[in-house]
Structures are given as C-alpha cells and as structure tokens.
Enzyme design. Structure first.
Site, PDB file in Angstrom:
ATOM      1  N   CYS A 112      14.087 -14.251 -82.082  1.00 40.01           N
ATOM      2  CA  CYS A 112      13.152 -13.125 -81.975  1.00 40.01           C
ATOM      3  C   CYS A 112      13.278 -12.145 -83.139  1.00 40.01           C
ATOM      4  O   CYS A 112      12.389 -11.325 -83.359  1.00 40.01           O
ATOM      5  CB  CYS A 112      13.356 -12.397 -80.652  1.00 40.01           C
ATOM      6  SG  CYS A 112      13.192 -13.484 -79.237  1.00 40.01           S
ATOM      7  N   HIS A 253      10.790  -5.395 -81.368  1.00 40.75           N
ATOM      8  CA  HIS A 253      10.454  -6.659 -80.709  1.00 40.75           C
ATOM      9  C   HIS A 253      10.125  -6.358 -79.249  1.00 40.75           C
ATOM     10  O   HIS A 253      10.837  -5.614 -78.573  1.00 40.75           O
ATOM     11  CB  HIS A 253      11.645  -7.611 -80.822  1.00 40.75           C
ATOM     12  CG  HIS A 253      11.555  -8.777 -79.899  1.00 40.75           C
ATOM     13  ND1 HIS A 253      10.412  -9.528 -79.777  1.00 40.75           N
ATOM     14  CD2 HIS A 253      12.466  -9.321 -79.034  1.00 40.75           C
ATOM     15  CE1 HIS A 253      10.625 -10.486 -78.877  1.00 40.75           C
ATOM     16  NE2 HIS A 253      11.845 -10.377 -78.412  1.00 40.75           N
ATOM     17  N   ASN A 283       6.722 -11.530 -73.946  1.00 42.55           N
ATOM     18  CA  ASN A 283       7.647 -11.662 -75.072  1.00 42.55           C
ATOM     19  C   ASN A 283       7.217 -12.861 -75.920  1.00 42.55           C
ATOM     20  O   ASN A 283       7.398 -14.006 -75.510  1.00 42.55           O
ATOM     21  CB  ASN A 283       9.064 -11.842 -74.509  1.00 42.55           C
ATOM     22  CG  ASN A 283      10.110 -12.045 -75.591  1.00 42.55           C
ATOM     23  OD1 ASN A 283       9.788 -12.297 -76.753  1.00 42.55           O
ATOM     24  ND2 ASN A 283      11.370 -11.947 -75.209  1.00 42.55           N
TER      25      ASN A 283
HETATM   26  O1  UT7 Z   1      13.691 -11.787 -76.799  1.00 41.91           O
HETATM   27  C1  UT7 Z   1      14.897 -11.515 -76.157  1.00 41.91           C
HETATM   28  C2  UT7 Z   1      14.884 -12.305 -74.900  1.00 41.91           C
HETATM   29  N1  UT7 Z   1      15.316 -11.768 -73.691  1.00 41.91           N
HETATM   30  C3  UT7 Z   1      15.451 -10.485 -73.292  1.00 41.91           C
HETATM   31  O2  UT7 Z   1      15.276  -9.536 -73.980  1.00 41.91           O
HETATM   32  C4  UT7 Z   1      15.850 -10.309 -71.875  1.00 41.91           C
HETATM   33  C5  UT7 Z   1      16.684  -9.102 -71.620  1.00 41.91           C
HETATM   34  N2  UT7 Z   1      16.922  -8.961 -70.198  1.00 41.91           N
HETATM   35  C6  UT7 Z   1      15.980  -8.530 -69.352  1.00 41.91           C
HETATM   36  O3  UT7 Z   1      14.887  -8.218 -69.774  1.00 41.91           O
HETATM   37  C7  UT7 Z   1      16.309  -8.465 -67.872  1.00 41.91           C
HETATM   38  O4  UT7 Z   1      17.670  -8.761 -67.687  1.00 41.91           O
HETATM   39  C8  UT7 Z   1      15.436  -9.429 -67.017  1.00 41.91           C
HETATM   40  C9  UT7 Z   1      14.011  -8.932 -66.977  1.00 41.91           C
HETATM   41  C10 UT7 Z   1      15.477 -10.830 -67.583  1.00 41.91           C
HETATM   42  C11 UT7 Z   1      15.962  -9.471 -65.585  1.00 41.91           C
HETATM   43  O5  UT7 Z   1      15.987  -8.171 -65.036  1.00 41.91           O
HETATM   44  P1  UT7 Z   1      17.267  -7.673 -64.237  1.00 41.91           P
HETATM   45  O6  UT7 Z   1      16.959  -6.316 -63.764  1.00 41.91           O
HETATM   46  O7  UT7 Z   1      18.482  -7.854 -65.117  1.00 41.91           O
HETATM   47  O8  UT7 Z   1      17.284  -8.652 -62.996  1.00 41.91           O
HETATM   48  P2  UT7 Z   1      18.414  -9.708 -62.557  1.00 41.91           P
HETATM   49  O9  UT7 Z   1      18.433 -10.874 -63.458  1.00 41.91           O
HETATM   50  O10 UT7 Z   1      19.691  -8.973 -62.333  1.00 41.91           O
HETATM   51  O11 UT7 Z   1      17.846 -10.167 -61.166  1.00 41.91           O
HETATM   52  C12 UT7 Z   1      17.693  -9.252 -60.066  1.00 41.91           C
HETATM   53  C13 UT7 Z   1      17.078  -9.983 -58.916  1.00 41.91           C
HETATM   54  C14 UT7 Z   1      17.804 -11.282 -58.561  1.00 41.91           C
HETATM   55  O12 UT7 Z   1      17.765 -11.429 -57.152  1.00 41.91           O
HETATM   56  P3  UT7 Z   1      19.046 -11.018 -56.275  1.00 41.91           P
HETATM   57  O13 UT7 Z   1      20.155 -11.897 -56.760  1.00 41.91           O
HETATM   58  O14 UT7 Z   1      19.292  -9.571 -56.542  1.00 41.91           O
HETATM   59  O15 UT7 Z   1      18.596 -11.307 -54.880  1.00 41.91           O
HETATM   60  C15 UT7 Z   1      16.928 -12.354 -59.173  1.00 41.91           C
HETATM   61  O16 UT7 Z   1      17.013 -13.584 -58.495  1.00 41.91           O
HETATM   62  O17 UT7 Z   1      15.736 -10.346 -59.227  1.00 41.91           O
HETATM   63  C16 UT7 Z   1      15.543 -11.750 -58.966  1.00 41.91           C
HETATM   64  N3  UT7 Z   1      14.553 -12.260 -59.893  1.00 41.91           N
HETATM   65  C17 UT7 Z   1      13.235 -12.272 -59.613  1.00 41.91           C
HETATM   66  N4  UT7 Z   1      12.540 -11.889 -58.545  1.00 41.91           N
HETATM   67  C18 UT7 Z   1      11.200 -12.014 -58.584  1.00 41.91           C
HETATM   68  C19 UT7 Z   1      14.746 -12.763 -61.135  1.00 41.91           C
HETATM   69  N5  UT7 Z   1      13.579 -13.098 -61.682  1.00 41.91           N
HETATM   70  C20 UT7 Z   1      12.614 -12.812 -60.760  1.00 41.91           C
HETATM   71  C21 UT7 Z   1      11.214 -12.910 -60.734  1.00 41.91           C
HETATM   72  N6  UT7 Z   1      10.553 -12.516 -59.652  1.00 41.91           N
HETATM   73  N7  UT7 Z   1      10.529 -13.403 -61.814  1.00 41.91           N
END
Ligand code: UT7
Length: 326
Positions: A112, A253, A283
């Site tokens: 990225c 980005h 993204n």
């Molecule tokens: O270009 C660079 C590439 N990547 C990035 O920049 C990503 C950087 N990270 C992020 O943007 C965030 O960490 C994410 C958006 C990917 C995730 O957000 P988060 O607040 O860190 O959520 P999490 O991964 O801690 O997940 C929280 C909950 C989980 O459920 P439980 O375990 O709390 O019950 C996940 O299973 O959200 C759940 N979850 C979803 N729920 C509905 C994860 N993805 C989804 C989804 N829809 N798409």
C-alpha cells in the site's frame, strides 16, 4: 539542479460498485459494522477488467491532461502488489496499450506504500537528469486475492488505478522532501499471494488456493499505521522545515477512516485537512493515493503552490511519506 513536478493526473476504477448491503448477502456482516469500524460504504470490484485495463484508463487520462504524445513519455513506473502476471510487468502492457513506445517500463512493489515509493524512484530519474518525464501509476485488483468467505478481510478492499505525470522543472517546487522505510520483522502481519514451490524436486508442504489469499492481523496493522504515519509525517515536515499549518491537504493511504482520525488527533491537525474518499472506494492499496489526487484535482482542490503530504503504509511492513508542492 532539476526537480520533479506533477503536471497531470488520472484515475480509473471498475464499473461495478459493491455496497456494504451487497456484501451482507455474501458474508455474515452488516453495513453498520463496516461503516463504523472502517468508514467504507462501497467499493469498486472488477468483473472483466484487469489491473492493466485500469492502469491504461488512468494513463490515457494523464496523457490527455498533459497534452503529450504517447511517444514523448520516457518512463512508465507502476506500483502494484496484485499484478496480472509476475512477468511481463504491467508497465510494459500499459506502454503497449497507449503507444508509449519510447518509455522504459518498470513495476515496483511496496504494497500500500507503493505509490510513494514509485514517486520517489521516478523523482530520482528526473533529478539525475536521466528523464524529463515519468508516468507514475498504481493499479490494484486486490479482490483477486480476497477470501470472499472471510468477513474480516473481504469487506475492506476495492479495486482501482490512478497516477500522475512527473516532469522536470528547474524551479524549486514539486517533490520537496520524503521519507521511505520498512520494518521487515513485521512481514507476517500483512500480505497476499504466497507463491508455491512447483518443480520436479519439490518436497515442501504443498500450497493451496487459500495460501494466495490476503492475510492480515488487523489490530497490529492498525497500531503500526497510527504510530508510523504520525512519526513519518512529523519527520518529513521537520526535515523540510515546513509547519503543519502550511500544508493544505494530507492525503494518506485510505485503509480505514479510524486510522486517519487517530493520526489527525495525534498530529493535532484538523480532520478536514485529511482528504478522505474511502467511503466510496474502500482500501485500494497503492492506488488509493493517486485516485484521491485525481479526485482532488478534478474538484479544484489542488492549485499551483499548494503544499500537500502524501503518506502510505502497508505490507512489508513498509511506509513512505512525501511532501509535494503542486
Ligand atoms: O492497507 C493496510 C491494510 N490493512 C489495514 O489498514 C487494516 C488495519 N486494521 C483495521 O482497519 C481494523 O483492525 C479492522 C477494520 C480490520 C478490524 O477492526 P477491529 O475493530 O480491530 O475489529 P476486530 O478484528 O477486533 O474484530 C472485532 C469483532 C470480532 O468479533 P468478536 O470476536 O468480538 O465476537 C470479529 O469477528 O468484529 C468481528 N468482525 C466482523 N463483524 C461483522 C470482523 N469482521 C467483521 C465484519 N462484519 N466484516
């Protein structure tokens, strides 16, 4: 002493718009979760377009805006981490599509952060006096590598391409300062497209289709992005002796609105100074910055003399920040 200045912009995204509501039908997710956690409402996804097609669309727009003939382009430098082929590079195929027969062609890969790296390499060719112009493109079709059964990654990405023409100037303007970096110890945190060993002597564990998918530790990337963006932007501004107040727009980005909000707060800069279009494109990896730049230019937000900061981060883990005077 030569400097490198942006003289034209271009972007091209796939026809198909996929909304969060469309994704609700494919994986266990909701518009509410995606919007609140990422700021994304919709993204463009290829149906029959390739990364080369998208890059060609952006390149044609750049040519048209610049008024140059295709033969005038001396180099095409393209960033991608989702190529159509490992070889030939996409730059060669774009050269063929637009008739830029005199252009040297090179793809660079820094995930990225790739567009900032490509800009930096292009600027060096211009500064050294090797070329008078370089078309700098980024094209990404990350949807090829998404696991469409994994809600934690497939909702984040979109496809698209963008780019600029960098040209020689003897004025003290254009690319003013930069910082590029990498933390290779974090390579396992984010990536895609693991290539198999495939030969008659192979005794490695066979790879499956799943090995090509995007892998990501979202929380680690979040932590890395928020601290590195702040540090890198501060470093570049300090090195250039330019204050945050002198910056018209920060163009980071587009990975997550929350990342950008945290960075704005850490930098004590009003969020309005950060250009955001992630709501419509998701993204798009290294294409996100040039897509944003083209949009800003066409909205009349970029005028001669404006100072902007572009900043990318991602797999590698790599980062790059550049201060540019328009
Ligand atoms: O270009 C660079 C590439 N990547 C990035 O920049 C990503 C950087 N990270 C992020 O943007 C965030 O960490 C994410 C958006 C990917 C995730 O957000 P988060 O607040 O860190 O959520 P999490 O991964 O801690 O997940 C929280 C909950 C989980 O459920 P439980 O375990 O709390 O019950 C996940 O299973 O959200 C759940 N979850 C979803 N729920 C509905 C994860 N993805 C989804 C989804 N829809 N798409």
């Amino acid at each position: 002493m030569y400097n490198a200045k942006i003289t034209a912009f271009g972007a091209c995204v796939p026809k198909l718009e996929v909304t969060n509501f469309d994704l609700e039908k494919i994986v266990d997710t909701s518009d509410e979760w995606i919007s609140q956690r990422t700021g994304i409402k919709a993204r463009r996804i290829v149906t029959d377009e390739t990364g080369t097609d998208l890059a060609t669309g952006a390149a044609k727009q750049i040519l048209e805006m610049s008024g140059k003939a295709p033969e005038d382009i001396e180099m095409i430098l393209l960033s991608t981490c989702s190529p159509d082929y490992l070889t030939p590079n996409i730059a060669c195929m774009v050269q063929n599509n637009i008739g830029a027969v005199n252009a040297a062609c090179l793809d660079v890969s820094a995930a990225c952060a790739g567009f900032v790296f490509a800009m930096s390499v292009a600027e060096k060719f211009i500064k050294a006096g090797t070329y008078k112009n370089v078309m700098v493109l980024a094209t990404e079709v990350i949807s090829k590598f998404a696991n469409w059964e994994d809600r934690s990654t497939c909702v984040l990405f979109g496809d698209g391409a963008g780019g600029v023409l960098l040209e020689r100037t003897e004025e003290n303007t254009g690319v003013l300062c930069e910082e590029l970096g990498a933390k290779g110890s974090g390579w396992e945190v984010l990536g895609n497209g693991h290539m198999p060993i495939n030969n008659a002597f192979n005794n490695a564990k066979p790879l499956t289709e799943a090995d090509t998918y995007v892998f990501m530790d979202g929380r680690e990337v979040f932590k890395f992005a928020t601290s590195k963006l702040k540090e890198s932007i501060n470093n570049v501004l300090e090195k250039a002796n330019v204050s945050k107040d002198e910056i018209k727009y920060f163009v980071p980005h587009q990975a997550n609105t929350r990342i950008i909000e945290v960075v704005a707060k850490k930098l004590k800069v009003d969020l309005d100074k950060f250009y955001l279009n992630i709501d419509r494109y998701g993204n798009t990896s290294s294409a996100s910055i040039p897509i944003a730049l083209e949009e800003m230019k066409s909205k009349g937000l970029l005028e001669k003399g404006d100072k902007i900061v572009i900043s990318g981060f991602g797999g590698g883990l790599a980062w790059g920040t550049m201060l540019i005077e328009i």
